[in-house]
Design an enzyme around this catalytic site. Sequence first.
Site, PDB file in Angstrom:
ATOM      1  N   HIS A 197      -8.718  -1.237   8.248  1.00  0.00           N
ATOM      2  CA  HIS A 197      -7.605  -0.703   7.447  1.00  0.00           C
ATOM      3  C   HIS A 197      -7.793   0.812   7.358  1.00  0.00           C
ATOM      4  CE1 HIS A 197      -4.925  -1.074   3.722  1.00  0.00           C
ATOM      5  NE2 HIS A 197      -5.499   0.088   3.483  1.00  0.00           N
ATOM      6  N   ASP A 209       0.843  -1.208   0.000  1.00  0.00           N
ATOM      7  CA  ASP A 209       0.000   0.000   0.000  1.00  0.00           C
ATOM      8  C   ASP A 209       0.872   1.248   0.000  1.00  0.00           C
ATOM      9  OD1 ASP A 209      -2.346   1.424  -0.013  1.00  0.00           O
ATOM     10  OD2 ASP A 209      -3.098   0.686   1.894  1.00  0.00           O
ATOM     11  N   CYS A 247      -3.680   6.180  -1.843  1.00  0.00           N
ATOM     12  CA  CYS A 247      -4.366   5.337  -2.817  1.00  0.00           C
ATOM     13  C   CYS A 247      -4.324   6.080  -4.146  1.00  0.00           C
ATOM     14  CB  CYS A 247      -5.809   5.052  -2.411  1.00  0.00           C
ATOM     15  SG  CYS A 247      -6.687   4.110  -3.683  1.00  0.00           S
TER      16      CYS A 247
HETATM   17  P1  HMG Z   1      -8.047  -3.247 -17.516  1.00  0.00           P
HETATM   18  O1  HMG Z   1      -7.176  -2.277 -18.252  1.00  0.00           O
HETATM   19  O2  HMG Z   1      -9.492  -2.949 -17.404  1.00  0.00           O
HETATM   20  O3  HMG Z   1      -7.998  -4.762 -18.005  1.00  0.00           O
HETATM   21  O4  HMG Z   1      -7.411  -3.425 -16.054  1.00  0.00           O
HETATM   22  P2  HMG Z   1      -7.255  -5.579 -19.090  1.00  0.00           P
HETATM   23  O5  HMG Z   1      -7.612  -6.977 -18.783  1.00  0.00           O
HETATM   24  O6  HMG Z   1      -7.567  -4.999 -20.437  1.00  0.00           O
HETATM   25  O7  HMG Z   1      -5.693  -5.398 -18.814  1.00  0.00           O
HETATM   26  C1  HMG Z   1      -4.912  -4.318 -19.295  1.00  0.00           C
HETATM   27  C2  HMG Z   1      -3.494  -4.818 -19.516  1.00  0.00           C
HETATM   28  O8  HMG Z   1      -2.937  -5.275 -18.289  1.00  0.00           O
HETATM   29  C3  HMG Z   1      -3.426  -6.022 -20.458  1.00  0.00           C
HETATM   30  O9  HMG Z   1      -2.157  -5.939 -21.087  1.00  0.00           O
HETATM   31  C4  HMG Z   1      -3.424  -7.200 -19.540  1.00  0.00           C
HETATM   32  O10 HMG Z   1      -2.792  -8.341 -20.060  1.00  0.00           O
HETATM   33  C5  HMG Z   1      -2.624  -6.687 -18.369  1.00  0.00           C
HETATM   34  P3  HMG Z   1      -2.068  -5.598 -22.675  1.00  0.00           P
HETATM   35  O11 HMG Z   1      -2.898  -6.605 -23.367  1.00  0.00           O
HETATM   36  O12 HMG Z   1      -2.628  -4.194 -22.802  1.00  0.00           O
HETATM   37  O13 HMG Z   1      -0.599  -5.673 -22.947  1.00  0.00           O
HETATM   38  N1  HMG Z   1      -3.022  -7.288 -17.115  1.00  0.00           N
HETATM   39  C6  HMG Z   1      -2.151  -7.787 -16.242  1.00  0.00           C
HETATM   40  N2  HMG Z   1      -0.815  -7.865 -16.239  1.00  0.00           N
HETATM   41  C7  HMG Z   1      -0.240  -8.432 -15.161  1.00  0.00           C
HETATM   42  N3  HMG Z   1      -0.927  -8.882 -14.088  1.00  0.00           N
HETATM   43  C8  HMG Z   1      -2.273  -8.804 -14.070  1.00  0.00           C
HETATM   44  C9  HMG Z   1      -2.930  -8.232 -15.161  1.00  0.00           C
HETATM   45  N4  HMG Z   1      -4.221  -8.002 -15.434  1.00  0.00           N
HETATM   46  C10 HMG Z   1      -4.256  -7.414 -16.635  1.00  0.00           C
HETATM   47  N5  HMG Z   1      -2.932  -9.230 -13.005  1.00  0.00           N
HETATM   48  C11 HMG Z   1      -7.094  -4.397 -13.895  1.00  0.00           C
HETATM   49  C12 HMG Z   1      -8.064  -4.164 -15.035  1.00  0.00           C
HETATM   50  C13 HMG Z   1      -7.882  -4.926 -12.719  1.00  0.00           C
HETATM   51  C14 HMG Z   1      -6.037  -5.382 -14.311  1.00  0.00           C
HETATM   52  C15 HMG Z   1      -6.426  -3.039 -13.551  1.00  0.00           C
HETATM   53  O14 HMG Z   1      -7.428  -2.106 -13.354  1.00  0.00           O
HETATM   54  C16 HMG Z   1      -5.568  -3.073 -12.336  1.00  0.00           C
HETATM   55  O15 HMG Z   1      -4.560  -3.761 -12.323  1.00  0.00           O
HETATM   56  N6  HMG Z   1      -5.915  -2.289 -11.289  1.00  0.00           N
HETATM   57  C17 HMG Z   1      -5.177  -2.277 -10.055  1.00  0.00           C
HETATM   58  C18 HMG Z   1      -5.323  -0.980  -9.360  1.00  0.00           C
HETATM   59  C19 HMG Z   1      -4.604  -1.016  -8.024  1.00  0.00           C
HETATM   60  O16 HMG Z   1      -3.689  -1.802  -7.810  1.00  0.00           O
HETATM   61  N7  HMG Z   1      -5.014  -0.119  -7.095  1.00  0.00           N
HETATM   62  C20 HMG Z   1      -4.433  -0.020  -5.812  1.00  0.00           C
HETATM   63  C21 HMG Z   1      -4.751  -1.170  -4.929  1.00  0.00           C
HETATM   64  S1  HMG Z   1      -6.304  -1.043  -4.087  1.00  0.00           S
HETATM   65  C22 HMG Z   1      -5.950  -0.088  -2.705  1.00  0.00           C
HETATM   66  O17 HMG Z   1      -4.901   0.461  -2.600  1.00  0.00           O
HETATM   67  C23 HMG Z   1      -6.952  -0.039  -1.573  1.00  0.00           C
HETATM   68  C24 HMG Z   1      -6.563  -0.910  -0.375  1.00  0.00           C
HETATM   69  O18 HMG Z   1      -5.312  -0.495   0.167  1.00  0.00           O
HETATM   70  C25 HMG Z   1      -7.630  -0.840   0.712  1.00  0.00           C
HETATM   71  C26 HMG Z   1      -8.046   0.594   1.059  1.00  0.00           C
HETATM   72  O19 HMG Z   1      -7.206   1.419   1.397  1.00  0.00           O
HETATM   73  O20 HMG Z   1      -9.254   0.828   0.981  1.00  0.00           O
HETATM   74  C27 HMG Z   1      -6.423  -2.381  -0.787  1.00  0.00           C
HETATM   75 MG    MG Z   2      -5.093   1.188   1.574  1.00  0.00          MG
END
Ligand code: HMG
Ligand code: MG
Length: 324
Positions: A209, A18, A242
């Site tokens: 969290h 995070d 975030c």
């Molecule tokens: P998308 O663009 O809608 O989906 O992303 P996609 O399937 O078209 O994927 C785009 C590209 O990423 C593609 O590559 C996929 O292959 C690749 P391309 O064909 O363009 O070359 N891809 C991946 N590569 C590696 N590993 C993977 C993966 N998935 C797709 N797993 C997706 C949808 C969900 C993947 C994207 O939106 C994403 O990764 N989001 C993550 C955002 C994130 O990490 N946010 C922060 C974490 S949450 C947080 O911090 C809150 C928390 O702390 C709790 C709180 O505080 O409340 C947990």
């Molecule tokens: Mg968080």
Amino acid sequence: MFQRLPASVKVVEVGPRDGLQNETELVSTTDKVRLIKALAASGLKAIEVTSFVSPKWIPQLKDASEVAEALGVLPAVTTSCLVPNLRGYERFQETKLNELALFMSASESHSKKNINKTIAEALVALKEVADKGKADGYRIRCYVSVVFECPYEGRVGKSQVLEITEQLLSMGVDEISLGDTIGAATPKEVYEMVDLLAAKVDRSKLALHFHDTRGTALANVVAGLEAGVTIFDASIGGLGGCPYAPGAAGNLATEDLVYMLNGMGISTGIDLDKLVDAGALAQKILGRPLPGRYLKAALATREKEAARSHLCDSSPVRADSAIS
Ligand code: HMG
Ligand code: MG
């Protein structure tokens, strides 16, 4: 007052994920691994080490596989990582990490910004991963973000959070971490939210969290303890934010949490001095002071003591004080 404090709590360290997901400068794989090992040396038994999300979305953690490979197995430590979809699960499975951390949002707008999916689509994607994870014998935690307030939609309805929580439990999720993603919650709401969910969920499955944007995180922990929660997420030095929640400050600092719990007689199994060592390392790696208050105070004390002992070492020995 303080009717039901537990004897011990589990602290889940989320700084390497995070925290580092939010840094503008890329941190090297070697430094990430050094930091995780320093955190484990403090006695932390649950560390979220990285994230198998799309590197296009979170380039800061694009070396997730390398981090996991270099880390290997940390004895007696639960090592978790974020997994958003089956592609992420495949990457996770190639590692020796031992807990899946799924994530979703309680509001539609945050969900779209964070994972480009509606809540309904997110639940489908999570179920696919949860089914595989359960079949393969992994423990699964799941975050629900913005459970109190969404940066785009304002206050989030408790009934929405309850509904999502029930769906996650029906997928076999072992632990649900309620995310105050933008640090807007206050103690009474925390107590009431936990109380409401506890009608349907065993309290031992709930984690809290907190981000500390408005300075309410520690007070919220006390409310959570009173409501019967025994798992709290925190981040070394208060690292974090975030990327899709404008204005979100760092997480509650792990050292501040452990200091407070120690003072309340609640055991964590964590050595606060060694946690400060890890915080000092995090500051060195990032090249700036971190917001954690205990860390600041402890490092200032260490500096003062070092200066005093340096002064003593270098002061000339007076002839009349010589040992006869
Ligand atoms: P998308 O663009 O809608 O989906 O992303 P996609 O399937 O078209 O994927 C785009 C590209 O990423 C593609 O590559 C996929 O292959 C690749 P391309 O064909 O363009 O070359 N891809 C991946 N590569 C590696 N590993 C993977 C993966 N998935 C797709 N797993 C997706 C949808 C969900 C993947 C994207 O939106 C994403 O990764 N989001 C993550 C955002 C994130 O990490 N946010 C922060 C974490 S949450 C947080 O911090 C809150 C928390 O702390 C709790 C709180 O505080 O409340 C947990
Ligand atoms: Mg968080």
